[in-house]
Scaffold this active site. Structure first.
Site, mmCIF file in Angstrom:
data_model
loop_
_atom_site.group_PDB
_atom_site.id
_atom_site.type_symbol
_atom_site.label_atom_id
_atom_site.label_comp_id
_atom_site.label_asym_id
_atom_site.label_seq_id
_atom_site.Cartn_x
_atom_site.Cartn_y
_atom_site.Cartn_z
ATOM 1 N N SER A 137 0.786 -1.235 0.000
ATOM 2 C CA SER A 137 0.000 0.000 0.000
ATOM 3 C C SER A 137 0.814 1.280 0.000
ATOM 4 O O SER A 137 0.345 2.303 -0.480
ATOM 5 C CB SER A 137 -0.958 -0.004 1.180
ATOM 6 O OG SER A 137 -0.227 -0.051 2.386
ATOM 7 N N HIS B 100 -5.646 -4.363 -1.595
ATOM 8 C CA HIS B 100 -5.535 -3.261 -2.560
ATOM 9 C C HIS B 100 -5.615 -3.748 -4.005
ATOM 10 O O HIS B 100 -5.408 -2.971 -4.932
ATOM 11 C CB HIS B 100 -4.226 -2.492 -2.355
ATOM 12 C CG HIS B 100 -4.282 -1.518 -1.224
ATOM 13 N ND1 HIS B 100 -4.913 -0.300 -1.314
ATOM 14 C CD2 HIS B 100 -3.803 -1.597 0.045
ATOM 15 C CE1 HIS B 100 -4.810 0.337 -0.164
ATOM 16 N NE2 HIS B 100 -4.138 -0.421 0.683
ATOM 17 N N LYS C 109 -12.610 -1.561 0.638
ATOM 18 C CA LYS C 109 -11.904 -0.744 -0.345
ATOM 19 C C LYS C 109 -12.711 -0.733 -1.649
ATOM 20 O O LYS C 109 -13.744 -0.092 -1.704
ATOM 21 C CB LYS C 109 -10.471 -1.242 -0.511
ATOM 22 C CG LYS C 109 -9.653 -0.974 0.760
ATOM 23 C CD LYS C 109 -8.186 -1.294 0.675
ATOM 24 C CE LYS C 109 -7.450 -0.746 1.891
ATOM 25 N NZ LYS C 109 -6.937 -1.783 2.801
HETATM 26 C C1 LIG Z 1 -6.773 -2.015 4.270
HETATM 27 C C2 LIG Z 1 -6.037 -3.258 4.496
HETATM 28 C C3 LIG Z 1 -6.418 -4.152 5.512
HETATM 29 C C4 LIG Z 1 -7.507 -3.840 6.503
HETATM 30 O O1 LIG Z 1 -8.765 -3.984 5.931
HETATM 31 P P1 LIG Z 1 -10.064 -3.771 6.829
HETATM 32 O O2 LIG Z 1 -11.099 -4.601 6.175
HETATM 33 O O3 LIG Z 1 -10.370 -2.308 6.812
HETATM 34 O O4 LIG Z 1 -9.721 -4.261 8.201
HETATM 35 C C5 LIG Z 1 -5.738 -5.351 5.616
HETATM 36 N N1 LIG Z 1 -4.717 -5.647 4.778
HETATM 37 C C6 LIG Z 1 -4.306 -4.804 3.833
HETATM 38 C C7 LIG Z 1 -3.180 -5.175 2.942
HETATM 39 C C8 LIG Z 1 -4.943 -3.578 3.659
HETATM 40 O O5 LIG Z 1 -4.515 -2.735 2.719
#
Ligand SMILES: *Cc1c(COP(=O)(O)O)cnc(C)c1O
Length: 401
Positions: A188, A216, A247
């Site tokens: 990310s 992502h 996301k």
């Molecule tokens: C955003 C993200 C998470 C967390 O996701 P949530 O569903 O908001 O807990 C976990 N792993 C990665 C790689 C992320 O980018």
């Protein structure tokens, strides 16, 4: 009466964060997440810092599915799934997610954080070796810590995307009962993609299991948004995939583990967030299901996201910036010092463009950045406006000439 010393020591810690310029101020929105939002006290703001990659947060089909889910199932079960029952919408969502990412089954959680946290400790035992990429998400780091303390498995970290280091660490762990490799699909802070085909080959060579967090990448990578595996043409070859529903897939909340039926069954039996915490609220599950269906029937959204990304990257390079190379919609512009990233972000917000700056210790010293994230919901005008604002602020700060 509450403990006054406790409160005053917390206040001192908060003040320290403010003095160190790392205190996070929250911006309040008065409208749905979209390309533009109404920000309290600021009015219309263009967002380039959201994970709303496909623009589904306010997609009418997604919103109305949530309302219908709420009406049909009520607010929730009032307990955990195995005690009180699980909703048919959860099963439907889990089938759709498995089909999307190319696995036999999936199991949903209230967040990907929870999905990740419960996973390692459920599949590792004493005598196992779990290896994690140095730039993996915090939830994976915590998952390993938890697994280590609960199961006494051995954990290790390999240098970011360094396949020689991964090979060496697997070789050193050849006497382990089971070897597990954890990687993000897309990292990310860099916007870079894991070297999945090589990781899979190395895993086969060393009899290891690959677990990939595609948060992502789901809805983003691959021709039809099925993620990193589709991007590399290796759908169905990853042992376990975790991802988020917070996301690209509607942006509300929720996460899942996808893999063989036996894995999901085992997690239903063993994973602690599954056993001791409520399921995804049905309204959220229904919205997420509508998001998956929307993605499946509108692969053009993924194409649009890719075209927007290419356009933005091209324009920002033309303006003289050197964003980290890549093909994901995460476009980090390196500005150097942490203070420069924070100032740039503040100045952009003053111009009505919301982009977050990241500095040390989130990223290495001297590599502070503003991280732009592109969405299919951005119009060309939006992207042009963003590039103009970033260019003007970049000149004022002497980042470009
Ligand atoms: C955003 C993200 C998470 C967390 O996701 P949530 O569903 O908001 O807990 C976990 N792993 C990665 C790689 C992320 O980018």
């Amino acid at each position: 009466m509450i403990n006054k010393n406790f409160v005053s020591s917390l206040e001192a810690s908060v003040q320290q964060l403010k003095d160190d310029n790392v205190y996070k101020r929250l911006n309040y929105l008065e409208s749905p997440q979209s390309a533009h939002v109404k920000m309290e006290g600021r009015g219309d703001v263009l967002i380039l810092s959201s994970n709303n990659y496909l623009g589904l947060c306010d997609q009418p089909e997604v919103v109305s599915a949530g309302i219908k889910g709420l009406e049909k199932f009520g607010a929730g079960t009032g307990s955990v799934r195995f005690i009180c029952g699980t909703f048919t919408v959860h099963r439907e969502l889990e089938h759709a997610l498995a089909a999307l990412v190319g696995t036999e089954a999936s199991l949903s959680y209230v967040s990907c954080w929870n999905a990740n946290e419960g996973l390692t400790a459920s599949i590792a035992q004493e005598g196992d070796l779990v290896l994690s990429d140095a730039l993996n998400h915090a939830s994976i780091i915590d998952s390993l810590r938890l697994a280590k303390s609960i199961t006494k498995c051995t954990t290790g970290v390999y240098a970011h995307s360094d396949m020689d280091d991964l090979r060496a660490k697997l070789k050193a762990g050849s006497s382990a009962r089971r070897r597990i490799i954890w990687t993000d699909g897309v990292f990310s802070m860099e916007g870079s993609i894991a070297k999945l085909p090589e990781i899979l080959q190395i895993a086969r060579d060393h009899d290891a299991i690959v677990v990939m967090d595609d948060s992502h990448a789901t809805g983003v990578l691959g021709k039809t948004g099925r993620g990193t595996a589709e991007h590399f043409g290796v759908l169905g070859e990853v042992d376990a995939i975790t991802s988020t529903l917070g996301k690209a897939l509607g942006g509300a909340a929720g996460g899942f583990v996808a893999g063989p039926e036996a894995l999901c069954d085992m997690l239903t039996q063993r994973s602690r967030p599954q056993l001791f915490s409520n399921a995804l609220p049905p309204t959220v599950a229904a919205s997420a299901l509508a998001s998956v269906n929307y993605l499946t029937s509108h692969p053009d959204r993924v194409t649009l996201l890719r075209e927007n990304t290419r356009y933005f990257r091209g324009s920002i390079e033309e303006a003289g910036f050197k964003p980290l190379a890549g093909e994901t919609p995460i476009v980090p512009i390196i500005v150097g010092e942490t203070s420069a990233a924070i100032r740039m972000s503040d100045m952009l917000l003053a111009q009505g463009v919301f982009v977050t700056g990241f500095g040390f210790p989130v990223v290495p010293q001297g590599q502070a950045r503003v991280r732009c994230q592109i969405s299919a919901s951005h119009s060309r005008d939006d992207l042009d406006r963003a590039v103009a604002a970033i260019t003007s602020v970049g000149r004022q700060l002497g980042i470009i000439s």
